[in-house]
Design an enzyme around this catalytic site. Structure first.
Site, short mmCIF file in Angstrom:
data_model
loop_
_atom_site.label_atom_id
_atom_site.label_comp_id
_atom_site.label_asym_id
_atom_site.label_seq_id
_atom_site.Cartn_x
_atom_site.Cartn_y
_atom_site.Cartn_z
N THR A 1 40.30 35.83 40.07
CA THR A 1 38.90 35.86 40.27
C THR A 1 38.34 34.77 39.38
O THR A 1 38.37 34.40 38.24
CB THR A 1 38.26 37.16 39.78
N LYS B 1 33.95 37.79 46.06
CA LYS B 1 34.46 38.57 44.83
C LYS B 1 33.76 38.78 43.74
O LYS B 1 33.61 39.95 43.15
CB LYS B 1 35.88 37.74 44.41
#
Lengths: 296, 296
Positions: free
Chosen positions: B95, B171
């Site tokens: 991420t 995300k």
């Protein structure tokens, strides 16, 4: 069984027609004459005052908006308690603070009545179909006496013990989460817009991912359509998150609820901007305006 | 097909064994020698450096924690790009901020590589069973070339177009919601404890009501058991909500994300209190301490 429903707004209306559908003799009471006429057309009785509605009833369901209204329709000049039979079961459905719920329940018991502290969840559509969720506490004998009415309006009853106030406490926890989740949905969609993501794709991914919530799934479509016709209004969360922050701070040792405070501030600002009666998802418009984002 | 996995932490490990299970020749790379031995026992190959791991591979999955580590294992002295074949597909799973993801993807393309911007969701258990959700963007031919590897590690692939960075953006939106929902769960359970509600009952009611979220359902049990063994650690949300607030403010016209800021502050305080490596639900302990509440 004879029942009365005091307050025929979207939730009370749904409960009242569900009672009729179950074959229960039901009298409605509302300040709107138009609603009165509509309920008579649906096969119900209609009373001009709560006192009149309360006569000869086994169960009285209170579906007004808040504690102040509840106190007025119960104990006011033409309140229900004046004419209710001793032992009549009062089902208290407004979302109230635990303290108010305990106080009103205590006053009803002192007047010889039985009480179920009974906040509801599910929205207008579930009310209309008799599929509310009841988050209820009260004496077992009150539940037994009211059973046919409770069954008529609900698909799920959480029985949280005999102490009035427990239902109100759990509803408050639910509203805490629900309110924060709606505001978080709004914040996420505004950020996603700024990042130029396709909001339909965002909805599709999030509802299948760990970021999902019941409220995201249910309310994000309003933002995506730009349709803020109220199912549940902004002002409901001004009230309910107000109950949360007050209960949290109104304590010898206050509970820190920083997320609830921020969410309450957002709903309050949305209401103050003139959107209090729009759908609660309208909180997205406040955040969008502040961040120079165009939502659908 | 020959694959490499760089970074065999809980997510990378799961992806690597899923690749082996699918019959793909897989080389692992990790700084831990103990993990190296375990991966050899599981039937995999092992390389001492990312450069060595990258030799003669069709697909290289990067499972390190953040953008800084990704840059290091790709472009550092013994980085993978030095030895990778031209046209090798790099699958970037950390991420990262959208800006970092775009930058690293651009640098890989400039070095003659192909890239899929591919943050994942699902947790360690889903990684191990080859059922991750991939939130991915990248060139169609990169997806085609990497297809057997992607299929081996995932049960669901969201294809978000050809532009690197779109996966990272989505995300980020997911983590925004997930992080706020965990903190909201913590705040709600602390308030419920103060109100002397039975937390098991609260869990039962909320998970069937409008206050539910994926994170409430998944993380509240950790608070109820008082078990903070990390599935996902507090520090992950310090990082991920940091990405959110930075992306929101690092804009000509900043986006207001007050809930994300409060949640980030709570996770940061939890980390600073020495609980950074505990489960993210440990944020409840900070709120409980501050509000004089005893959790299980």
């Amino acid at each position: 069984m004879k029942a009365a429903v005091i307050g025929l707004g979207s939730m009370g209306w749904g409960a009242a027609v569900s009672l009729l559908r179950a074959g229960i003799d039901t009298t409605g009471c509302d300040i709107s004459e138009e609603v009165a006429a509509r309920f008579r057309d649906a096969g119900g009785g209609f009373a001009a005052t709560p006192a009149e509605a309360a006569k000869d009833k086994d169960v009285i369901l209170v579906f007004v908006v808040n504690a102040q209204q509840a106190r007025s329709v119960l104990f006011g000049k033409t309140g229900a308690v004046a004419e209710a039979e001793l032992g009549c079961v009062f089902v208290l459905c407004p979302t109230m603070s635990p303290a108010e719920s305990e106080k009103i329940s205590g006053d009803l018991v002192a007047a010889g009545m039985r009480v179920i502290d009974c906040p509801v969840s599910g929205g207008a559509a579930k009310a209309e179909s008799g599929e509310l969720t009841l988050i209820a506490s009260g004496a077992n004998e009150a539940f037994e006496a009211a059973a046919p009415a409770l069954e008529a309006i609900s698909s799920k009853v959480f029985r949280l013990g005999e102490t009035p106030g427990t239902g109100a406490k759990l509803k408050m926890i639910n509203q805490h989460l629900a309110g924060i989740h709606i505001a978080a949905m709004a914040e996420a969609l505004v950020l996603a817009s700024k990042e130029e993501l396709d909001l339909e794709v965002v909805y599709d991914v999030i509802t299948q991912s760990a970021g999902n919530s019941w409220m995201f799934e249910n309310r994000a479509p309003q933002v995506l359509k730009g349709d803020y016709a109220p199912l549940s209004a902004v002002d409901i969360f001004v009230k309910d998150l107000g109950i949360v922050t007050e209960a949290a701070t109104n304590n010898e040792k206050p509970v820190d609820v920083p997320l609830a405070r921020v969410a309450l501030e957002l709903f309050t600002q949305t209401s103050q901007a003139g959107m209090g009666r729009e759908a609660d998802a309208a909180v997205a418009k406040i955040l969008a305006g502040r961040s120079d984002v165009k939502l659908p």
